[in-house]
Design an enzyme around this catalytic site. Sequence first.
Site, PDB file in Angstrom:
ATOM      1  N   ASP A   5       0.745  -1.401   0.054  1.00  0.00           N
ATOM      2  CA  ASP A   5       0.193  -0.025  -0.319  1.00  0.00           C
ATOM      3  C   ASP A   5       0.776   1.253   0.002  1.00  0.00           C
ATOM      4  O   ASP A   5       2.106   1.103  -0.099  1.00  0.00           O
ATOM      5  CB  ASP A   5      -0.932   0.003   1.209  1.00  0.00           C
ATOM      6  N   ALA A  28      -7.677  -3.102   2.091  1.00  0.00           N
ATOM      7  CA  ALA A  28      -7.074  -4.107   2.462  1.00  0.00           C
ATOM      8  C   ALA A  28      -6.234  -4.566   1.282  1.00  0.00           C
ATOM      9  O   ALA A  28      -5.049  -5.331   1.492  1.00  0.00           O
ATOM     10  CB  ALA A  28      -8.265  -5.213   2.865  1.00  0.00           C
ATOM     11  N   LYS A  29      -6.434  -4.242  -0.012  1.00  0.00           N
ATOM     12  CA  LYS A  29      -5.757  -4.538  -1.067  1.00  0.00           C
ATOM     13  C   LYS A  29      -5.167  -5.867  -1.167  1.00  0.00           C
ATOM     14  O   LYS A  29      -4.013  -6.165  -1.309  1.00  0.00           O
ATOM     15  CB  LYS A  29      -4.535  -3.523  -1.218  1.00  0.00           C
ATOM     16  N   ARG A  30      -5.969  -6.968  -0.828  1.00  0.00           N
ATOM     17  CA  ARG A  30      -5.799  -8.079  -0.947  1.00  0.00           C
ATOM     18  C   ARG A  30      -5.704  -8.603  -2.597  1.00  0.00           C
ATOM     19  O   ARG A  30      -5.988  -7.989  -3.372  1.00  0.00           O
ATOM     20  CB  ARG A  30      -6.801  -9.045  -0.200  1.00  0.00           C
TER      21      ARG A  30
END
Lengths: 299, 299
Positions: free
Chosen positions: A110, B106-108
């Site tokens: 991120d 969450a950028k999963r």
Amino acid sequence: MAKRHESVFFVSIMMIKQALVEAIQAKKSYLCVGLDTDPNRLPAPLKGQTNGVVAFNKAIIDATKDYCVSYKINTAFYEAQGLKGWQAMEETLHYIPKTHFTIADAKRGDIGNTSAQYAKTFFETLPFDAVTVAPYMGEDSVRPFLEYDNKVTIVLGLTSNKGANDFQHLHVSGVTEEDRLIPQLVQPNRKQTLFDTVIEKVASWGTTNNLMFVVGATQASMLAHIRTIIPEHFLLVPGVGFQGGSLEQVTMYGKNKEVGLLVNVSRAIQYASEGDDFATEAAAIAKQYQFEMASYMAS
Amino acid sequence: MAKRHESVFFVSIMMIKQALVEAIQAKKSYLCVGLDTDPNRLPAPLKGQTNGVVAFNKAIIDATKDYCVSYKINTAFYEAQGLKGWQAMEETLHYIPKTHFTIADAKRGDIGNTSAQYAKTFFETLPFDAVTVAPYMGEDSVRPFLEYDNKVTIVLGLTSNKGANDFQHLHVSGVTEEDRLIPQLVQPNRKQTLFDTVIEKVASWGTTNNLMFVVGATQASMLAHIRTIIPEHFLLVPGVGFQGGSLEQVTMYGKNKEVGLLVNVSRAIQYASEGDDFATEAAAIAKQYQFEMASYMAS
């Protein structure tokens, strides 16, 4: 400024990568056992048991620790269980012998201040030795992980899934504005893939001690090519076993003078049997992989 | 088969995106307030208090809920606190009014069986309305999120950080093997960036109801271009406030007939004051953004 933290792995002043290399030589194994534990897939004797996931993981660790040098915890399977999942992840991590290299397979990444929080999560709060990181957001999303001394950041290069073909294999031509400042990157006619560019560029941000790359076993034929870009980095190789990758091919194309491979097997070991004999069956499969690895290391 | 789950947001049979569009019209606001709560940055009255993070979040929510339509929880800040962080995330999520659209930032993204676990985490265990997802691993890493009815998957397009330049702006030429099967994608001479390709391809996997994209406010001039690729999708726009993006420019280049924007502000609202007046100051800043948004919606 680099943050200093003691490594869980091999409590000494030895660099973490060097300790891994020595463990591989001593055990004649470059096996990493994946703990992707699904509570719905516990073997019969543990099904429905309170703390069944932890009991299962401990049994798998006890059964396999002689045959592997590393454990990889897939965070998704624990997060999906909420609070009790995080507790299980914590207990599992603390149960892994300090002689083994521990990986949080979390694929985080991120903006800088947020990646710093993820680095804290997996290097301090849960003191893993290494964490997997996704590269899409670029240098400032990876840098906070690299700032930790004696921890390893494992960046996605070429993954083992079908979707790797969607973007990772795209041909990249031309350069970004930033590349123009680094003359050796300006090769107007170069024709390379996105994963080439990712590996090449990310490698320039760290060292062979604090950076590794994920390269899927299902892409074994690409390993020889990738070794021309990063001959010395360790590669974490998922996809052997259930996903169909070949250990022999991975080794043939990817092994370097330090071995330089951590081959992960999750489901094929964890779910070797659904019955009372799950642990002995897991040990048997792990031993079989170790035996095969020893033969490749001898040749 | 699609999995069916009730939405936290707007308990009715109305599609979640339609509910969001109506909330934006009713409130004259497309503000999303980010809850990236760092326990070390709590205002004086809450510092060191047990459950200070939750108390702070509740105060920020109470202070801002009239001026925003959405809250975005940055999972990293909670994970870094381990178990008590996850508990705080859970408590915060359940405190957000059901009228507001909730996002897990969450950028999963991982191989299919693992992404399915992440989808379960953020759509079931923690019942958010939406989750942010990284695209590097391709279709099978995104698909499990899209299988949920009435949930929204927000994929990274062009991010707000400096590192966006490392890979997202690379020129992509040529096509992958898979593209060759889709004639309209085969344009040998096309010259486009990686983020163009990501947005174009990911858009083909879902609908304007279940897919949104992250486009950073610091890249406002690119919004007009991105609107030529995806005129109708909602965009989640971080980077206004602390990161320096301009709300006016974002709106000018990115607004569509449904507004189609969720502009996130985190630090500029959360940390508007470090003193006793932190909540009233947060409200004042949020109100100021809402006021500015209302003026752009009127014109």
